[in-house]
Design a protein around this motif. Structure first.
Motif, short mmCIF file in Angstrom:
data_model
loop_
_atom_site.label_atom_id
_atom_site.label_comp_id
_atom_site.label_asym_id
_atom_site.label_seq_id
_atom_site.Cartn_x
_atom_site.Cartn_y
_atom_site.Cartn_z
N VAL A 101 0.78 -1.16 0.09
CA VAL A 101 -0.06 -0.03 0.03
C VAL A 101 0.80 1.18 0.05
O VAL A 101 1.83 1.39 0.80
CB VAL A 101 -1.02 -0.08 1.21
N ARG A 102 0.40 2.21 -0.71
CA ARG A 102 1.24 3.42 -0.84
C ARG A 102 0.29 4.59 -0.12
O ARG A 102 -0.77 4.64 -0.55
CB ARG A 102 1.39 3.88 -2.32
N LEU A 103 0.92 5.33 0.90
CA LEU A 103 0.41 6.43 1.57
C LEU A 103 0.48 7.84 0.99
O LEU A 103 1.78 8.24 0.89
CB LEU A 103 0.72 6.30 2.70
N VAL A 104 -0.63 8.73 0.62
CA VAL A 104 -0.39 10.00 0.18
C VAL A 104 -0.92 10.96 1.33
O VAL A 104 -2.00 11.22 1.52
CB VAL A 104 -1.26 10.15 -1.03
N ASP A 105 0.03 11.25 2.14
CA ASP A 105 -0.26 12.21 3.38
C ASP A 105 0.00 13.55 2.90
O ASP A 105 1.18 13.99 2.88
CB ASP A 105 0.61 11.76 4.61
N PHE A 106 -0.95 14.41 3.09
CA PHE A 106 -0.84 15.79 3.14
C PHE A 106 -1.96 16.65 3.83
O PHE A 106 -2.98 15.81 4.14
CB PHE A 106 -0.86 16.31 1.57
N GLY A 107 -1.85 17.83 3.85
CA GLY A 107 -3.02 18.50 4.53
C GLY A 107 -2.55 19.82 5.20
O GLY A 107 -1.68 20.29 5.20
N HIS A 108 -3.90 20.21 6.28
CA HIS A 108 -3.63 21.28 6.75
C HIS A 108 -3.10 21.20 8.35
O HIS A 108 -3.94 21.54 8.93
CB HIS A 108 -4.85 22.00 6.74
N LEU A 109 -2.09 21.07 8.54
CA LEU A 109 -1.32 20.79 9.74
C LEU A 109 -1.51 21.92 10.79
O LEU A 109 -2.15 21.80 12.10
CB LEU A 109 0.18 20.61 9.49
N GLY A 110 -1.74 23.20 10.18
CA GLY A 110 -2.07 24.24 11.14
C GLY A 110 -3.18 24.27 11.92
O GLY A 110 -3.41 24.54 12.87
N ASP A 111 -4.35 23.32 11.35
CA ASP A 111 -5.65 23.28 12.10
C ASP A 111 -6.13 21.90 12.18
O ASP A 111 -6.95 21.22 12.72
CB ASP A 111 -6.73 23.88 11.34
#
Length: 471
Positions: free
Chosen positions: A374-384
């Motif tokens: 499996v391949r994980l695409v982690d990203f996002g709005h860490l600030g909130d």
């Protein structure tokens, strides 16, 4: 329900030309991700709140149910009809006017079908900032943004759509119009009906207009891209940014190495910086009320301190607006690159920022063990605290079979991990129909009973977006 009688009543309400019953209705019947395709009895396109109210009364009289729809860019399958051919899609796209800008009160009143990007432009033309910003802003509508309490990239400073809204105009399930377009920042006269409708995904009523907050344009806005060695380092950098930039910190995005590799693979012309040398990269935005020189001095001091502390290994600061837009375009291209790579499982989760490193480490390891390749695409709005924790099928495998055989199990693994870390299974995309069956496993019984009581009280006939949020 007699469908022909209902269609005739709808035609009387909005005019025959704006009741669509044949032809290609794909744009209204299929969700943006092409996960679901329903069949509408009719697509109705009202011109104002009075016509929306007339449509609701016609459906109440003839037993039709209503699916409100804005730009149809949602990711939780909440704005397309089911397969029965009995539901009315109520499209608000014709209702797109900016009704008023109150410069002294710093507010803008706009109809629900206005495209978010057009709303941003109207505010800018008047010399103000409307800060809600997300990847779909060229096609999503403010009504849909409010119905799902959209977040986006500037929540860390300005809040979600809920925090940006001061008043609503809403058509109730009885076909009445609540005229609540107040621009008041203080109004302590009972229950907060505005907040009740925001985030309800069209299940309690239909938002037809809103009064939104405006802000002064910043004197300068700078963007930086930093390589960080770990998620713990990204959280440390966030703390430093809060301390040194204060309210100037308007955006703080985190992007995993594999997510950026997909952008590099499918959009090599974007020239992704620093991703090969680091497991994570962070995109920061600093808005300053004084000057560009002041903003740059504070930004560079922050990055110098972070480099000395070891939570940043390298960084670049955009020299101009074009470079800044390019960096943001890389971030916004991650979902598109993921789609180019193939089918995937999306998770829109929120967690206390302090728990994110442990969640990522634990859940990455869990999925690698349980689903080899499996391949994980982690990203996002860490600030909130909002992560888009997406799962890509193993390379070279049958992606259709992967989704069919593994999606439910992977969802359970991820959502159970979210619950262990005191998080939420939906941060900004909503519940829709995609997560409705899962909600009872992760929401308290008391909360669900309160929600059902509100739904029953406001919509006893069950007209509004049935099968969404609550089932």
């Amino acid at each position: 329900m007699t469908s022909s009688a209902l269609v005739q009543a709808l035609q009387q309400a909005v005019g025959t030309a704006h009741v669509l019953t044949d032809g290609d209705l794909t744009a209204y019947e299929q969700d943006w991700r092409r996960r679901a395709r329903g069949r509408a009895l009719a697509v109705v396109r009202p011109a104002d709140a009075e016509q929306v109210a007339a449509v609701v009364r016609a459906c109440a009289q003839h037993g039709g149910t209503i699916v409100p729809q804005g730009g149809n860019t949602g990711l939780a399958v909440g704005s397309v009809p089911d397969e029965t051919g009995t539901q009315v899609v109520l499209s608000l796209r014709r209702m797109d006017k900016v009704r008023a800008i109150d410069a002294a009160n710093l507010t803008l009143t706009v109809e629900a079908g206005a495209i978010l990007q057009n709303l941003q432009a109207a505010a800018a033309d008047a010399g103000f900032l409307f800060p809600l910003s997300l990847a779909a802003e060229g096609s999503c509508t403010i009504g849909g943004n409010l119905a799902t309490n959209a977040g986006g990239t500037q929540v860390v400073r300005y809040g979600n759509a809920r925090e940006l809204c001061l008043g609503l105009e809403v058509v109730t399930p009885q076909g009445d119009i609540w005229h609540g377009l107040t621009g008041l920042r203080k109004d302590n006269t009972g229950y907060d009906l505005r907040d009740l409708f925001i985030g309800s995904e069209g299940t309690l009523g239909i938002i037809t207009a809103a009064t939104m907050k405006l802000y002064p344009q910043p004197a300068a806005k700078l963007t930086a891209w930093a390589a960080v060695p770990s998620m713990e380092a990204a959280v440390e950098l966030l703390g430093l940014a809060h301390g040194q930039l204060g309210a100037g910190l308007t955006g703080f995005e985190v992007m995993g190495q594999f997510a950026l590799s997909l952008v590099d693979k499918h959009y090599p012309q974007l020239r992704v910086p620093l991703w090969r040398e680091s497991l994570w990269c962070v995109l920061l935005e600093n808005s300053d009320s004084e000057s560009e020189a002041h903003a740059r001095d504070r930004f560079e001091a922050l990055l110098e301190g972070a480099l000395a502390a070891g939570c940043v290994t390298d960084a670049v600061v955009a020299e101009n607006l074009t470079q800044a837009k390019g960096l943001w375009h890389i971030r916004e291209s991650i979902p598109l690159a993921q789609a180019e790579e193939g089918l995937n499982i999306k998770h829109d989760i929120s967690l206390p920022v302090s728990r994110i490193p442990a969640f990522v480490a634990e859940t990455d390891a869990l999925l690698a063990r349980e689903v080899p390749g499996v391949r994980l695409v982690d990203f996002g709005h860490l600030g909130d605290g909002n992560l888009h924790y997406n799962v890509q099928a193993p390379e070279g495998g049958d992606a259709q079979a992967f989704l069919r055989d593994e999606e439910d199990r992977i969802n359970a693994l991820v959502f159970d991990a979210v619950a262990r870390h005191n998080g939420s299974i939906s941060a900004e995309h909503g519940i829709g129909s995609l997560k409705a069956a899962k909600l009872p496993h992760y929401k308290s019984a008391v909360a669900l009973q309160l929600m059902r009581s509100i739904k029953q009280a406001l919509d006893p006939q069950g007209l509004m977006n049935p099968g969404r949020v609550l089932i």
